[in-house]
Design a protein around this motif. Structure first.
Motif, short mmCIF file in Angstrom:
data_model
loop_
_atom_site.label_atom_id
_atom_site.label_comp_id
_atom_site.label_asym_id
_atom_site.label_seq_id
_atom_site.Cartn_x
_atom_site.Cartn_y
_atom_site.Cartn_z
N ASP A 54 0.84 -1.20 0.00
CA ASP A 54 0.00 0.00 0.00
C ASP A 54 0.88 1.25 0.00
OD1 ASP A 54 -2.32 -1.39 0.01
OD2 ASP A 54 -2.67 -1.25 2.16
N ASN A 55 0.63 2.12 -0.95
CA ASN A 55 1.33 3.40 -0.96
C ASN A 55 0.57 4.41 -0.09
OD1 ASN A 55 3.43 2.71 -2.87
ND2 ASN A 55 1.83 2.68 -4.43
N GLN A 56 1.25 5.45 0.28
CA GLN A 56 0.64 6.53 1.06
C GLN A 56 0.55 7.77 0.18
OE1 GLN A 56 3.75 6.40 3.94
NE2 GLN A 56 3.37 4.20 4.13
N TYR A 57 -0.63 8.39 0.20
CA TYR A 57 -0.89 9.54 -0.66
C TYR A 57 -1.20 10.76 0.21
CZ TYR A 57 -1.43 6.04 -4.38
OH TYR A 57 -1.22 5.01 -5.27
N PHE A 58 -1.00 11.95 -0.37
CA PHE A 58 -1.36 13.18 0.34
C PHE A 58 -1.54 14.30 -0.67
CE2 PHE A 58 3.22 13.45 -0.06
CZ PHE A 58 3.48 14.81 -0.25
N VAL A 59 -2.10 15.40 -0.21
CA VAL A 59 -2.29 16.59 -1.05
C VAL A 59 -1.17 17.57 -0.72
CG1 VAL A 59 -3.83 18.51 -1.62
CG2 VAL A 59 -4.78 16.24 -1.10
N ASP A 60 -0.41 17.98 -1.74
CA ASP A 60 0.71 18.88 -1.47
C ASP A 60 0.23 20.34 -1.36
OD1 ASP A 60 0.48 19.99 -4.02
OD2 ASP A 60 2.37 19.18 -4.76
N GLU A 61 1.17 21.25 -1.15
CA GLU A 61 0.82 22.64 -0.87
C GLU A 61 0.16 23.33 -2.06
OE1 GLU A 61 5.05 22.86 -2.48
OE2 GLU A 61 3.78 21.47 -1.34
N LYS A 62 0.27 22.75 -3.26
CA LYS A 62 -0.36 23.32 -4.45
C LYS A 62 -1.65 22.59 -4.83
CE LYS A 62 4.01 25.06 -6.38
NZ LYS A 62 4.92 25.02 -7.56
N GLY A 63 -2.12 21.73 -3.93
CA GLY A 63 -3.36 21.02 -4.21
C GLY A 63 -3.20 19.85 -5.16
N ARG A 64 -1.98 19.34 -5.29
CA ARG A 64 -1.72 18.21 -6.18
C ARG A 64 -1.63 16.91 -5.37
NH1 ARG A 64 3.62 20.70 -8.88
NH2 ARG A 64 4.07 20.69 -6.63
N LEU A 65 -2.01 15.82 -6.02
CA LEU A 65 -1.96 14.52 -5.35
C LEU A 65 -0.56 13.92 -5.50
CD1 LEU A 65 -3.34 12.23 -3.83
CD2 LEU A 65 -4.17 11.34 -6.02
N ALA A 66 0.06 13.62 -4.37
CA ALA A 66 1.42 13.07 -4.35
C ALA A 66 1.40 11.71 -3.67
CB ALA A 66 2.37 14.01 -3.62
N VAL A 67 2.44 10.91 -3.95
CA VAL A 67 2.50 9.56 -3.42
C VAL A 67 3.87 9.30 -2.81
CG1 VAL A 67 3.18 8.66 -5.70
CG2 VAL A 67 2.22 7.10 -3.98
N LEU A 68 3.86 8.55 -1.70
CA LEU A 68 5.08 8.05 -1.08
C LEU A 68 5.06 6.54 -1.19
CD1 LEU A 68 4.91 10.40 1.97
CD2 LEU A 68 6.94 10.21 0.54
N SER A 69 6.11 5.95 -1.65
CA SER A 69 6.14 4.52 -1.90
C SER A 69 5.97 3.71 -0.62
CB SER A 69 7.46 4.12 -2.57
OG SER A 69 7.56 2.71 -2.66
N GLY A 70 5.00 2.79 -0.64
CA GLY A 70 4.79 1.92 0.51
C GLY A 70 5.86 0.86 0.64
N ALA A 71 6.66 0.67 -0.41
CA ALA A 71 7.71 -0.34 -0.37
C ALA A 71 8.96 0.16 0.34
CB ALA A 71 8.07 -0.79 -1.79
N ALA A 72 9.10 1.47 0.43
CA ALA A 72 10.32 2.04 0.99
C ALA A 72 10.32 1.92 2.51
CB ALA A 72 10.46 3.49 0.58
N LYS A 73 11.42 1.40 3.06
CA LYS A 73 11.56 1.31 4.51
C LYS A 73 11.94 2.66 5.10
CE LYS A 73 12.71 -3.61 4.63
NZ LYS A 73 13.70 -4.64 5.06
N GLU A 74 12.65 3.46 4.32
CA GLU A 74 13.03 4.78 4.76
C GLU A 74 12.11 5.81 4.11
OE1 GLU A 74 15.28 5.27 7.05
OE2 GLU A 74 15.83 3.15 7.14
N ILE A 75 12.02 6.98 4.71
CA ILE A 75 11.20 8.05 4.15
C ILE A 75 11.84 8.54 2.85
CG2 ILE A 75 10.33 10.38 4.53
CD1 ILE A 75 10.21 9.71 7.51
N THR A 76 11.03 8.58 1.79
CA THR A 76 11.54 8.96 0.48
C THR A 76 10.89 10.25 0.01
OG1 THR A 76 9.83 7.63 -0.61
CG2 THR A 76 11.94 6.56 -0.17
N GLU A 77 11.45 10.81 -1.07
CA GLU A 77 10.86 12.01 -1.66
C GLU A 77 9.54 11.64 -2.34
OE1 GLU A 77 11.69 15.29 -1.75
OE2 GLU A 77 13.18 14.79 -0.22
#
Length: 616
Positions: free
Chosen positions: A336-359
């Motif tokens: 499962d990936n994690q999603y959020f809304v960035d400061e410009k109202g765009r949908l961004a994703v963080l990889s659920g496979a990454a053990k460390e916090i990624t860009e």
């Protein structure tokens, strides 16, 4: 160590604890310790550090206070059929008392008031029982929380003729068990029974409570209790929306009180004659229900379940991996990936496979390139599409997040006059339908969009909301339950509803029935997310308290899991997989995550993102 009965009064039941040196086991004796009688040895259980209560029978010539104290303490023990507790009762009262009929749960052990002599024609003595009731467990073992309320009942005693002479015994008592919260938690454990969603090959969790060890009434160990309760059928609340492939009357084979694993971690379950002639497809589903149910009861990893006929022959075998095809979250992408809304109202994703916090990366399409600035999102469980609410909360869009294309027309618009009176954040169920609430005071509605883009349909809530309105919602992966935040006045409460479908399968009439409170102890709940088959993560606060993030079960009980503090939380998101990190948005810290067993870690600074979600 005898407790002086003259000090009994209103201070309730006392408890004496003895530490066995070197054994690591605590045992709790009767609150009023006898000054005569035998001493019984206690065998230490290796690795078992739980407090164990051993009931003590009434001593000869015991005074009424001692009888009351001893009985209340004996009720908290787990001796077979509550045999010791029954020694405090008259023969008639013992015959009529059914401890399995339900449990009254108080905040603390019942407080016993001053005795009152019986009126003329009613010899004996009555002792009032008082406390603050916080929950009730019914005969189906279903837990129902409640806002703390006064509890009042009583015990009545009379003199009885026994071979030893006249003795005080209890002849009238409350139904079932009356336990303080700590005794309830020590004796009972929450488990999930699993049934199939009506008309679908997807299992649904039905939380109940069973005895942690041996059930005093049936003599069954925890695993056998779990299977028995599963075969007895779903709780009344869930029954209208689930089904079970077990033939009517199916039970464990007569005399079976214990279920154990072999050296391959296979659980063999002998059933009675009612199940002996089912076909393999039906048997596989039966085995899946048992496998899902018992996997959280025992520390042993269940590799497979083997069902046996009444003659001992094999009915069918199902492995752990095979059972997963019936899991409610089978459509979810892994990881499962994690999603959020960035400061410009765009949908961004963080990889659920990454053990460390990624860009983070922006998703593909109009939701990620800024053509459709949004305020809240819900990503479909297959992670191919997403639903998004516009910046002003007026319009709802559905768009691909894996391919480019032109922005489509909104699938829904609200006519609310201001942002807070328009659309809530949406939610996808496991069927691929999209849910959203229109908070317009002039026309409030809970809406379902079949397939995510179908014509919005109003969902009837039975009974109605009684003047409240839906602030937020989350639908479970199985599509059978929905969590609603309902606002009425200055209070926002968490409620769980049952999603019912009637009529044609391809065009059903959908309603939400029998809303029940899931956090009555909380004055205000501000955010909620599903965190597993029967677990929620909730943000809220109790009256006069501070905001907290905590886990709750869908029946309103509290699991032992605790969460470290976090300030200013506005939203929270969890995966159905307990190994995935919990994610939240804090006004103080931005978007943070908490890996299983870890502490909160900042993922995205507060200036750069909000509204985190998992698929669903």
């Amino acid at each position: 160590m005898a407790a002086d009965p003259r000090q009994f009064g209103r201070r309730g039941v006392r408890r004496a604890l003895v530490l066995l040196a070197g054994a690591g086991v605590l045992i709790s004796g009767c609150a009023s310790m006898p000054d005569s009688g035998d001493i019984h040895p206690v065998k230490a259980q290796g690795g078992d550090s739980q407090v164990r209560v051993y009931a003590v029978p009434p001593r000869k010539g015991a005074q009424p206070e001692e009888i009351v104290t001893g009985f209340l303490e004996a009720m908290t023990s787990d001796d077979a059929d509550f045999a010791t507790a029954r020694k405090y009762l008259t023969a008639k009262a013992s015959k009529q008392w059914r401890p399995g009929d339900g449990t009254t749960v108080l905040a603390a052990a019942p407080d016993v008031g001053q005795p009152a002599s019986g009126s003329r024609g009613e010899p004996g003595m009555g002792y009032p029982l008082r406390g603050r009731q916080i929950a009730a467990v019914d005969a189906q073992q279903a837990y129902q929380p409640m806002a703390p309320r006064d509890y009042r009942s009583s015990l009545h005693l009379s003199l009885q003729t026994t071979p030893e002479g006249k003795e005080w015994r209890i002849d009238a008592l409350p139904a079932g068990l009356v336990l303080g919260a700590s005794d309830f938690q020590r004796n009972f454990v929450s488990i999930n029974n699993y049934y199939f969603a009506s008309g679908r090959d997807v299992v649904v969790a039905d939380p109940i409570y069973i005895r942690r060890k041996q059930d005093p009434v049936t003599g069954m160990d925890a695993t056998a209790q779990a299977v028995k309760s599963l075969l007895d059928g779903p709780t009344n609340w869930l029954r209208p929306v689930v089904e079970s492939p077990f033939p009517t009357g199916t039970a464990l084979k007569d005399g079976v009180t214990s279920l154990t694993f072999d050296d391959r971690n296979t659980l063999r379950v002998p059933l009675n004659e009612k199940a002996s002639h089912v076909g393999r497809p039906q048997c596989v589903k039966m085995a899946a229900q048992i496998l899902f149910t018992v996997r959280d009861v025992t520390s042993t990893r269940v590799e497979q379940v083997e069902l046996e006929r009444s003659d001992g022959s094999q009915l069918c075998v199902l492995g752990r991996g095979q059972a997963e095809e019936f899991a409610a979250d089978q459509l979810s992408g892994r990881p499962d990936n994690q999603y959020f809304v960035d400061e410009k109202g765009r949908l961004a994703v963080l990889s659920g496979a990454a053990k460390e916090i990624t860009e983070p990366e922006l998703v593909t399409g109009p939701l990620g390139d800024g053509r459709l600035p949004v305020s809240a999102v819900a990503v479909a469980r297959d992670e191919h599409n997403a639903a998004a609410v516009s910046k002003d909360s007026r319009r709802l869009f559905v768009s691909s997040i894996v391919s480019d294309g032109e922005p489509g027309a909104p699938v829904l618009e609200s006519r609310g006059q201001n942002e807070h009176d328009r659309l809530s954040a949406p939610s996808w169920d496991g069927r691929g339908d999209l849910w959203v609430a229109d908070r317009n005071p002039a026309d409030p509605a809970l809406l379902r969009l079949p397939g995510g883009t179908g014509e919005p349909q109003k969902v009837k809530i039975v009974p109605g909301l009684d003047g409240g309105r839906i602030e937020a919602l989350k639908v479970s992966a199985d599509g059978v339950r929905i969590a609603l935040l309902l606002k009425k006045g200055d209070t926002t409460t968490l409620n769980i509803g049952r999603v019912e479908r009637s009529g044609p399968k391809n065009d059903p009439v959908v309603s939400v029935a029998e809303l029940r409170p899931a956090a009555p102890q909380m004055e205000t709940v501000t955010a909620v997310s599903w965190a597993g088959p029967s677990r929620l993560v909730v943000v809220g606060k109790e009256a006069g308290g501070v905001q907290q993030v905590r886990y709750l079960r869908t029946d309103g009980s509290s699991p032992p899991d605790s969460l470290p503090g976090l300030n200013g939380v506005k939203s929270v998101a969890a995966s159905d997989d307990p190994e995935r990190p919990l994610v939240a948005y804090s006004e103080d810290d931005g978007i943070v995550r908490r890996p299983a067993g870890g502490n909160w870690q900042t993922m995205v600074e507060k200036e750069h993102g909000s509204s985190p979600v998992y698929p669903g």
